[in-house]
Write a protein that holds these residues in place. Structure first.
Motif, short mmCIF file in Angstrom:
data_model
loop_
_atom_site.label_atom_id
_atom_site.label_comp_id
_atom_site.label_asym_id
_atom_site.label_seq_id
_atom_site.Cartn_x
_atom_site.Cartn_y
_atom_site.Cartn_z
N ILE A 220 0.83 -1.20 0.00
CA ILE A 220 0.00 0.00 0.00
C ILE A 220 0.87 1.25 0.00
CG2 ILE A 220 -1.71 1.31 1.32
CD1 ILE A 220 -2.85 -1.36 2.25
N ALA A 221 1.97 1.23 0.75
CA ALA A 221 2.87 2.38 0.77
C ALA A 221 3.40 2.69 -0.62
CB ALA A 221 4.03 2.10 1.74
N ASN A 222 3.83 1.66 -1.35
CA ASN A 222 4.34 1.89 -2.70
C ASN A 222 3.25 2.36 -3.65
OD1 ASN A 222 7.07 1.27 -2.31
ND2 ASN A 222 6.71 -0.93 -2.50
N ARG A 223 2.04 1.86 -3.44
CA ARG A 223 0.95 2.31 -4.32
C ARG A 223 0.59 3.76 -4.06
NH1 ARG A 223 -3.85 -1.57 -4.40
NH2 ARG A 223 -2.03 -2.91 -4.62
N LEU A 224 0.54 4.15 -2.79
CA LEU A 224 0.25 5.56 -2.48
C LEU A 224 1.35 6.46 -3.01
CD1 LEU A 224 -1.15 5.38 1.16
CD2 LEU A 224 -2.41 5.52 -0.99
N LEU A 225 2.60 6.00 -2.94
CA LEU A 225 3.71 6.78 -3.49
C LEU A 225 3.50 7.02 -4.98
CD1 LEU A 225 6.56 8.02 -3.47
CD2 LEU A 225 7.46 5.69 -3.77
N ARG A 226 3.08 6.00 -5.71
CA ARG A 226 2.87 6.17 -7.15
C ARG A 226 1.71 7.13 -7.43
NH1 ARG A 226 3.59 0.64 -6.89
NH2 ARG A 226 1.44 0.18 -7.47
N ARG A 227 0.70 7.13 -6.58
CA ARG A 227 -0.41 8.06 -6.78
C ARG A 227 0.02 9.50 -6.47
NH1 ARG A 227 -1.53 3.76 -8.25
NH2 ARG A 227 -0.50 4.80 -9.98
N VAL A 228 0.87 9.67 -5.48
CA VAL A 228 1.41 11.01 -5.19
C VAL A 228 2.28 11.47 -6.35
CG1 VAL A 228 2.98 12.30 -3.68
CG2 VAL A 228 1.28 10.76 -2.68
N ARG A 229 3.08 10.57 -6.90
CA ARG A 229 3.89 10.90 -8.07
C ARG A 229 3.01 11.35 -9.23
NH1 ARG A 229 5.91 5.87 -11.32
NH2 ARG A 229 3.63 5.80 -11.41
N ASP A 230 1.92 10.61 -9.48
CA ASP A 230 1.01 10.97 -10.58
C ASP A 230 0.43 12.37 -10.35
OD1 ASP A 230 1.52 8.47 -11.53
OD2 ASP A 230 -0.41 7.61 -10.90
N TYR A 231 0.04 12.64 -9.11
CA TYR A 231 -0.55 13.94 -8.78
C TYR A 231 0.45 15.06 -9.04
CZ TYR A 231 -3.14 17.44 -6.05
OH TYR A 231 -3.82 18.57 -5.65
N ALA A 232 1.70 14.82 -8.65
CA ALA A 232 2.74 15.84 -8.85
C ALA A 232 3.00 16.08 -10.33
CB ALA A 232 4.02 15.42 -8.14
N GLN A 233 3.02 15.01 -11.11
CA GLN A 233 3.27 15.16 -12.55
C GLN A 233 2.14 15.92 -13.24
OE1 GLN A 233 3.85 11.09 -13.74
NE2 GLN A 233 6.07 11.15 -13.38
N VAL A 234 0.91 15.60 -12.91
CA VAL A 234 -0.24 16.24 -13.55
C VAL A 234 -0.33 17.71 -13.17
CG1 VAL A 234 -2.77 16.30 -13.64
CG2 VAL A 234 -1.55 14.11 -13.81
N ASN A 235 0.08 18.03 -11.94
CA ASN A 235 0.00 19.42 -11.48
C ASN A 235 1.30 20.18 -11.73
OD1 ASN A 235 -2.68 19.93 -9.80
ND2 ASN A 235 -2.04 17.81 -9.43
N ASN A 236 2.19 19.61 -12.55
CA ASN A 236 3.43 20.29 -12.97
C ASN A 236 4.29 20.71 -11.78
OD1 ASN A 236 2.78 20.13 -15.77
ND2 ASN A 236 1.39 21.87 -15.52
N GLN A 237 4.33 19.87 -10.77
CA GLN A 237 5.16 20.16 -9.61
C GLN A 237 6.53 19.52 -9.78
OE1 GLN A 237 4.28 22.06 -6.99
NE2 GLN A 237 2.26 22.49 -7.86
N GLY A 238 7.52 20.06 -9.13
CA GLY A 238 8.84 19.46 -9.14
C GLY A 238 8.97 18.51 -7.96
#
Length: 341
Positions: A220-238
């Motif tokens: 679950i930790a790794n899956r949440l990490l990937r969702r946070v990564r997706d959110y950062a990429q879509v919102n153009n965050q570094g």
């Protein structure tokens, strides 16, 4: 209805992503030091003797690393790994075909071993002890058992319900490892390692936030990490910071304690539809539009572990802490004598 982002039974594409993040050695396998040390001793002794390791039984909730440990065992011994599962072995012939195709020293990983059929299970007894299977040819009085020698192998059985395994099967395993839920610090280390492999710029506070909402489970930790990564990429965050991490987890309906949509739906149903309980499993599952097995295997254990739900002889009951987590006022014990007992 679809499962939430923290469903412990992942889809095939999720499994592929998880496989890339798996540790490949016991030294990299964090969070289960007792099991790692004991298993390391078993493997080292087998290497020293030049023999195959004893059969290994791994038990614990989904997502704690049973499959990963099976892969590590094969890697440490330098032998191939054959993966199958209990539900796939419903006839003795299914098992005989798998066993006869193994090579010397191979590791056979049998997931959900408690769901294997009883006739196949009885064939497995002989294979584990004597490296032989008896194939029955014909029927009735004219049936003949033909013994077939199989190469020495190591069986790694995995189960989420060790109590369903019969004693004769449990006793044939030379080593039993019981995997426990991970501490937040261990999960934080896992998230930090995974973020580096995924190329995610994650700060310490964000890693801790993800770890604290991961229900003690690396998957679950790794899956949440990937969702946070997706959110950062879509919102153009570094670089991912704490505010972005919390915003992403809020979007995916994972609260600060790790409860997801299904957990809250179950808890809210007990409190608001059934007055706090008691309520039976099938009725509860219908009220949240989920399968009873999903409620029992996914949501219920976590809610019980948090002290938000109790199992009683008459059904499931929400505790005072469960009411308050939802922002509701719990009824007094006089209103419902089954509560808070």
């Amino acid at each position: 209805m679809e499962h939430s982002a923290v469903d412990p039974w992942p889809e095939p594409e999720e499994r592929a992503a998880e496989a890339a993040l798996r540790p490949s050695t016991l030294e990299e396998f964090e969070g289960q030091p007792r099991v790692s040390d004991q298993l390391g001793l078993v493997l080292s002794a087998a290497k020293h003797r030049g023999t195959t390791p004893d059969h290994v039984l791994l038990s614990g909730p989904p997502g704690l690393g049973k499959t990963t440990l099976a892969m590590i065992i094969a890697s440490e011994m330098g032998v191939p790994l054959h993966i199958t599962s209990g539900p796939a072995i419903q006839h003795p012939g299914d098992l005989a075909a798998i066993l006869s195709g193994l090579v010397e020293g191979e590791v056979l990983f049998l997931d959900e071993i408690h769901r294997m059929s009883r006739p196949a299970e009885e064939m497995l007894y002989l294979a584990m002890e004597d490296f032989r299977v008896d194939v029955v040819v014909g029927k009735g009085p004219g049936a003949t058992a033909i013994p077939i020698e199989i190469p020495a192998f190591t069986l790694v059985g995995a189960t989420t319900r060790v109590g369903l395994l019969p004693s004769p099967l449990r006793d044939r395993f030379g080593f039993t490892g019981n995997l426990d839920f991970y501490e937040v610090d261990d999960l934080q280390s896992i998230v930090t390692r995974s973020s580096a492999m995924l190329g995610v710029g994650l700060d310490e506070a964000s890693a801790h936030e993800i770890a604290s909402r991961s229900r003690g489970t690396p998957r679950i930790a790794n899956r949440l990490l990937r969702r946070v990564r997706d959110y950062a990429q879509v919102n153009n965050q570094g670089r991912v910071d704490l505010a972005l991490t919390r915003a992403a987890l809020e979007l995916y309906e994972v609260d600060p304690l790790g409860l997801d949509r299904l957990d809250r739906a179950v808890l809210e149903a007990i409190c608001t539809k059934f007055g706090g309980g008691p309520v039976g499993l099938s009725t509860l599952a219908i009220s949240v539009a989920e399968e009873a097995e999903t409620v029992q295997e996914v949501a219920e254990p976590f809610l019980v572990r948090l002290g938000f739900l109790m199992r009683t002889p008459r059904g499931r009951v929400a505790t005072e802490a469960g009411w308050r987590h939802l922002g509701l006022t719990p009824p007094s014990s006089g209103d419902n004598p089954d509560l808070f007992t």
